[in-house]
Write a protein that holds these residues in place. Sequence first.
Motif, mmCIF file in Angstrom:
data_model
loop_
_atom_site.group_PDB
_atom_site.id
_atom_site.type_symbol
_atom_site.label_atom_id
_atom_site.label_comp_id
_atom_site.label_asym_id
_atom_site.label_seq_id
_atom_site.Cartn_x
_atom_site.Cartn_y
_atom_site.Cartn_z
ATOM 1 N N VAL A 1 0.814 -1.225 0.000
ATOM 2 C CA VAL A 1 0.000 0.000 0.000
ATOM 3 C C VAL A 1 0.847 1.275 0.000
ATOM 4 N N GLY A 2 2.154 1.106 0.323
ATOM 5 C CA GLY A 2 3.027 2.273 0.375
ATOM 6 C C GLY A 2 3.411 2.631 1.802
ATOM 7 N N LYS A 3 3.408 1.644 2.665
ATOM 8 C CA LYS A 3 3.685 1.880 4.087
ATOM 9 C C LYS A 3 5.108 2.391 4.318
ATOM 10 N N THR A 4 6.088 1.680 3.758
ATOM 11 C CA THR A 4 7.481 2.080 3.955
ATOM 12 C C THR A 4 7.742 3.472 3.395
ATOM 13 N N THR A 5 7.243 3.702 2.197
ATOM 14 C CA THR A 5 7.412 5.011 1.563
ATOM 15 C C THR A 5 6.797 6.104 2.427
ATOM 16 N N GLY B 1 8.951 6.885 5.383
ATOM 17 C CA GLY B 1 10.087 7.703 4.963
ATOM 18 C C GLY B 1 9.693 9.157 4.765
ATOM 19 N N LYS B 2 8.569 9.359 4.073
ATOM 20 C CA LYS B 2 8.094 10.721 3.828
ATOM 21 C C LYS B 2 7.725 11.421 5.130
ATOM 22 N N LEU B 3 7.087 10.660 6.031
ATOM 23 C CA LEU B 3 6.689 11.222 7.328
ATOM 24 C C LEU B 3 7.907 11.665 8.124
ATOM 25 N N ILE C 1 13.086 -4.561 6.340
ATOM 26 C CA ILE C 1 14.104 -3.908 7.179
ATOM 27 C C ILE C 1 15.067 -3.105 6.294
ATOM 28 N N ASP C 2 15.486 -3.715 5.200
ATOM 29 C CA ASP C 2 16.402 -3.031 4.265
ATOM 30 C C ASP C 2 15.778 -1.749 3.714
ATOM 31 N N GLN C 3 14.525 -1.857 3.299
ATOM 32 C CA GLN C 3 13.831 -0.702 2.715
ATOM 33 C C GLN C 3 13.734 0.448 3.710
#
Length: 296
Positions: free
Chosen positions: A106-110, A113-115, A139-141
């Motif tokens: 869904v775009g959780k990691t992104t 990062g943006k937050l 974890i890497d992302q």
Amino acid sequence: KESLSKTRKNFVEKIDSIVTGRKVIDEELYEELEEALIQADVGIDASLELVENLRAEVKSRRISNPEDLYTVLKELIQDILGVASTDININSAQPAVIMVVGVNGVGKTTTIGKLAHYFKANGKSVLLSAADTFRAAAIDQLEIWGNRVGVAVIKHSEGSDPAAVAFDSMHAAQARKIDVLIVDTAGRLHTKSNLMEELKKVHRVIGREMPDAPHEVLLVLDATTGQNAISQARLFKEAVGVTGIALTKLDGTAKGGVVIAIKQGLDIPIKMIGVGEGIDDLRPFDAREFVDALFA
Ligand code: GDP
């Protein structure tokens, strides 16, 4: 504003074309409007409610020109969405703890990062917690985002206990006097019940380390999944009590009407919207701005 162009085409321009050149407001017109709303992912319930309210307005305001319906519908949508915007509250506690949940993809990691970038740009110190230990890639992302934004990431190895990562992160955030701790969590959907139990445990551990924490349970939903987003929200809400929604991928989707379905169908405010893949493409959600951009 540009980011809503597809939704505008699929939704508002369609409504415009339905009412334009019509002579009378009749049953057929209402049906066409209802159909257009449903197709724009406004959701069945919200669409029916909107058309019902439209009828009431037409009656009470004695509207006879079909073209006036465009403006009335805009007002009714604004009524549903309200005008108040609800920020992520990060000022009442130190650290403010944001637990981020949502299904993979869904775009959780992104969004995390943006937050992190968003808070940092507002002068806050941020720490990330890699409590999605299910996939090494997760974890890497998160680390890649941590490096990009310039914030530290607390992590354990793949397969370790997510609650233990959350526990360590709480202690690290307190010791380092961090303003905002953002906790990533797993989002594998194929083992639903296990996932929800895992999230509850992470939630519990955070709360044990600090009363009132997590201060925000932010659910990330993908706007392009339309009505599926609503059923995901119900699932997470029941398990961990979601306090806010980050709605991603509003750019490039024609399903922006889902914003109305979320507001009408769930008692959870949309707090942030994702409008692109870049680090700056996350905005606080402003209902008035949204409606103005849609009906621009
Ligand atoms: P996760 O599995 O939920 O952590 O998902 P990711 O954060 O890895 O994102 C999945 C894909 O969605 C990536 O290609 C992101 O660049 C993309 N993405 C995330 N948010 C947005 C958004 O607001 N707009 C667009 N266009 N793409 C997004």
